[in-house]
Design an enzyme around this catalytic site. Structure first.
Site, mmCIF file in Angstrom:
data_model
loop_
_atom_site.group_PDB
_atom_site.id
_atom_site.type_symbol
_atom_site.label_atom_id
_atom_site.label_comp_id
_atom_site.label_asym_id
_atom_site.label_seq_id
_atom_site.Cartn_x
_atom_site.Cartn_y
_atom_site.Cartn_z
ATOM 1 C CB CYS A 52 -0.971 -0.117 1.307
ATOM 2 S SG CYS A 52 -2.003 -1.543 1.286
ATOM 3 N NE ARG A 135 -3.090 -4.508 -2.842
ATOM 4 C CZ ARG A 135 -2.308 -3.895 -1.730
ATOM 5 N NH1 ARG A 135 -2.492 -2.579 -1.876
ATOM 6 N NH2 ARG A 135 -1.605 -4.466 -0.725
HETATM 7 C C1 BEZ Z 1 0.543 -4.708 1.979
HETATM 8 O O1 BEZ Z 1 1.817 -4.730 2.028
HETATM 9 O O2 BEZ Z 1 0.053 -3.541 1.485
HETATM 10 C C2 BEZ Z 1 -0.266 -5.618 2.144
HETATM 11 C C3 BEZ Z 1 -0.040 -6.942 2.148
HETATM 12 C C4 BEZ Z 1 -0.849 -8.074 2.434
HETATM 13 C C5 BEZ Z 1 -1.963 -7.755 3.217
HETATM 14 C C6 BEZ Z 1 -2.282 -6.431 3.314
HETATM 15 C C7 BEZ Z 1 -1.628 -5.459 2.916
#
Ligand code: BEZ
Length: 236
Positions: A52, A135
């Protein structure tokens, strides 16, 4: 919620569900306050996570390209406002990534701890996660109609050049009354609507319609210069 329970999800062509929300830029009345603009409403799973963070740095760095196309970016996660503020401050003050640094996220980021907005937009997908939004990306047009929806899983960072291409393609289709073929980018040939009568179709096939090339009667293309596409959609 039961994992496979039926949930209603907005679809392409639906009016974007309305809501009021608190964001990092104050309260918003969605989508009404953005009438006359395109909006990309997108969700991310959680603040202070690496994928993110890479996405926010990339999207914020590209924001001017979307603004130029009369498009407002609006983010959302099921985190609270103070988490959002602390995370965006960390990004600005501390994170350097792929040549991006001091990145200020100026677009609103919605707090949605009740998950009401995430649920209304089908961003909660329990098979993937029951506590985090996937997402999701919603392209909403100036009349508040959902025009494209894209979902990605938690593990995959989005391609923001593709999101820009989608916006350009939607605006080009509207402005010129055309469709866009596979992998289209501004300057590539566009697809003209299938001719409505035999005479027009024959003229096209015979090469009598100026600037139109037919690969068969149902598949005709024409060129629109990149400059013409970009200067037209920039005014929309
Ligand atoms: C992330 O790195 O943004 C992420 C990865 C797995 C689950 C939720 C967020």
């Amino acid at each position: 919620m039961e994992q496979n329970a039926t949930v209603s999800m907005p679809r392409i062509g639906d009016k974007a569900p309305s809501f009021k929300a608190v964001t990092t830029q104050g309260e918003i009345n969605f989508p009404e306050q953005y009438a006359g603009k395109w909006v990309i409403l997108f969700s991310h799973p959680a603040d202070f996570t690496p994928v993110c963070t890479s996405e926010f740095m990339t999207f914020a760095s590209m924001e001017a390209k979307f603004t130029e196309l009369n498009c407002q970016l609006v983010g959302l996660s099921v985190d609270g406002l103070y988490s959002h503020i602390a995370w965006l401050r960390t990004i600005k003050d501390k994170i350097e990534y792929k040549g991006m640094k001091n990145v200020e996220v100026k677009f609103p980021l919605i707090e949605d701890i009740t998950m009401n907005v995430a649920k209304a937009y089908g961003m909660m997908q329990p098979g993937e996660s029951s506590t985090k939004a996937v997402r999701a990306v919603f392209f909403i047009d100036p009349k508040g109609i959902i025009r494209t929806i894209i979902y990605y899983p938690l593990s995959m960072g989005r391609n923001f050049d593709e999101l820009l291409r989608v916006l350009q393609a939607l605006q080009t289709a509207d402005a010129f009354g055309v469709a866009t073929p596979a992998d289209w980018r501004p300057g590539d040939d566009v697809i003209v609507p299938t001719a409505g009568s035999c005479g027009v179709a024959k003229d096209r096939m015979d090469g009598k319609e100026a600037g139109v090339t037919c690969h068969d009667w149902f598949f005709c293309t024409k060129k629109i210069d990149k400059e013409k596409v970009l200067s037209t959609i920039k005014k929309k």
